[in-house]
Design an enzyme around this catalytic site. Sequence first.
Site, PDB file in Angstrom:
ATOM      1  N   ALA A   7     146.700  -5.195  18.520  1.00  0.00           N
ATOM      2  CA  ALA A   7     147.772  -5.673  17.631  1.00  0.00           C
ATOM      3  C   ALA A   7     148.919  -6.181  18.510  1.00  0.00           C
ATOM      4  CB  ALA A   7     148.222  -4.578  16.675  1.00  0.00           C
ATOM      5  N   GLN A  11     154.912  -9.749  21.366  1.00  0.00           N
ATOM      6  CA  GLN A  11     155.596 -10.314  22.540  1.00  0.00           C
ATOM      7  C   GLN A  11     155.894  -9.263  23.608  1.00  0.00           C
ATOM      8  OE1 GLN A  11     156.141 -13.424  23.453  1.00  0.00           O
ATOM      9  NE2 GLN A  11     155.092 -14.081  21.599  1.00  0.00           N
ATOM     10  N   HIS A  49     153.936  -6.773  24.496  1.00  0.00           N
ATOM     11  CA  HIS A  49     152.720  -6.669  25.323  1.00  0.00           C
ATOM     12  C   HIS A  49     152.618  -7.898  26.230  1.00  0.00           C
ATOM     13  CE1 HIS A  49     151.195  -4.213  21.760  1.00  0.00           C
ATOM     14  NE2 HIS A  49     151.040  -3.387  22.771  1.00  0.00           N
ATOM     15  N   GLN A  84     156.076   8.632  27.397  1.00  0.00           N
ATOM     16  CA  GLN A  84     154.717   8.309  27.854  1.00  0.00           C
ATOM     17  C   GLN A  84     154.760   7.801  29.297  1.00  0.00           C
ATOM     18  OE1 GLN A  84     151.443   6.204  25.573  1.00  0.00           O
ATOM     19  NE2 GLN A  84     152.332   4.426  26.570  1.00  0.00           N
ATOM     20  N   SER A 109     156.879  -3.179  18.141  1.00  0.00           N
ATOM     21  CA  SER A 109     155.829  -2.160  18.089  1.00  0.00           C
ATOM     22  C   SER A 109     154.723  -2.702  17.195  1.00  0.00           C
ATOM     23  CB  SER A 109     156.405  -0.877  17.477  1.00  0.00           C
ATOM     24  OG  SER A 109     155.355  -0.061  17.012  1.00  0.00           O
TER      25      SER A 109
HETATM   26  O1  PAF Z   1     151.017   2.877  24.568  1.00  0.00           O
HETATM   27  C1  PAF Z   1     149.869   2.692  24.122  1.00  0.00           C
HETATM   28  O2  PAF Z   1     149.588   1.684  23.474  1.00  0.00           O
HETATM   29  C2  PAF Z   1     148.809   3.758  24.349  1.00  0.00           C
HETATM   30  O3  PAF Z   1     149.376   5.025  24.336  1.00  0.00           O
HETATM   31  C3  PAF Z   1     148.002   3.530  25.638  1.00  0.00           C
HETATM   32  C4  PAF Z   1     148.882   3.630  26.858  1.00  0.00           C
HETATM   33  C5  PAF Z   1     147.331   2.164  25.569  1.00  0.00           C
HETATM   34  C6  PAF Z   1     146.907   4.593  25.750  1.00  0.00           C
HETATM   35  O4  PAF Z   1     146.021   4.530  24.683  1.00  0.00           O
END
Ligand code: PAF
Length: 282
Positions: free
Chosen positions: A32, A35, A37, A155, A187
């Site tokens: 999904a 921008q 990503h 994370q 997101s």
């Molecule tokens: O941030 C995310 O999209 C997920 O937590 C990741 C790092 C791809 C792990 O599944």
Amino acid sequence: MQVYEKRLDIVRDVATFKREKQTIGFVPTMGALHQGHLALVQRALEENDIAIVSIFVNPTQFNNSEDLVKYPRTLDSDVKLLSSLSNKIIVFAPTPNEVYGSQMNSISYDFEGLEHEMEGKFRPGHFDGVGTVLKHLFSIVSPTKAYFGEKDFQQLQIVRKLVEIEKMSVQIIGCPIYREKSGLALSSRNKRLTQEQLDASPLIHKILQQVKKDFGTKSVSKLNDWVSEQFENTEILELEYFEIAKVSDLKTITKIDNDIKYRAFIAVFADKIRLIDNIALN
Ligand code: PAF
């Protein structure tokens, strides 16, 4: 654009890239793509010979089964989007079996307490799932550098700890949060927001900006109270948590020490959709 589904195929080609001394920039995603990503992928392309993007909705990191079912899966449009960026990108879009084999279990990690703060309190098992899938993906892709957005700042800190624990040689790069013009952090979950929720959600970033302005002049408890009050007048957004925490160990604070770096973290529900955001305070 090359799209791999099989672990053995990508492992074989990665071994060739390594023999040729090519560097690999890795962007792990759950698809999904937006921008935010693409900004990570762009950076991976700039800093490496090859960019690999994984698209895998990882079941072990979802503590809520409805969230897992409803998570957007848009592989075809993701691949199109990536091909419009560059033909040097490789996509790895495996099935769970290719990543985990027949046993889809999480490793139980000790991330030195990072996993018990904020998201960890509200999403039990989530960071074990993230750590486990990244351990698998890193060993398949053998990246030189891996890129993560600061939107998921907890994370990011946990991934740094994971690499230390697993003694992996990948360099972890944190990248700035990518926002809509309205301030809403990008997101994949934003795709599920109604217009009314989209209109309300810029409040989240506005609140963080105000906290940043007032940080150092107002006490932490005053700031905490002020943030809670901001959600009393909206029925569209419901505050799950707001915390001011140290960057190093993510522990919540009650008093400010000028020599220490802090961030403010927030999680909000728009109906069943959970939105998180954070901001550097000093
Ligand atoms: O941030 C995310 O999209 C997920 O937590 C990741 C790092 C791809 C792990 O599944």
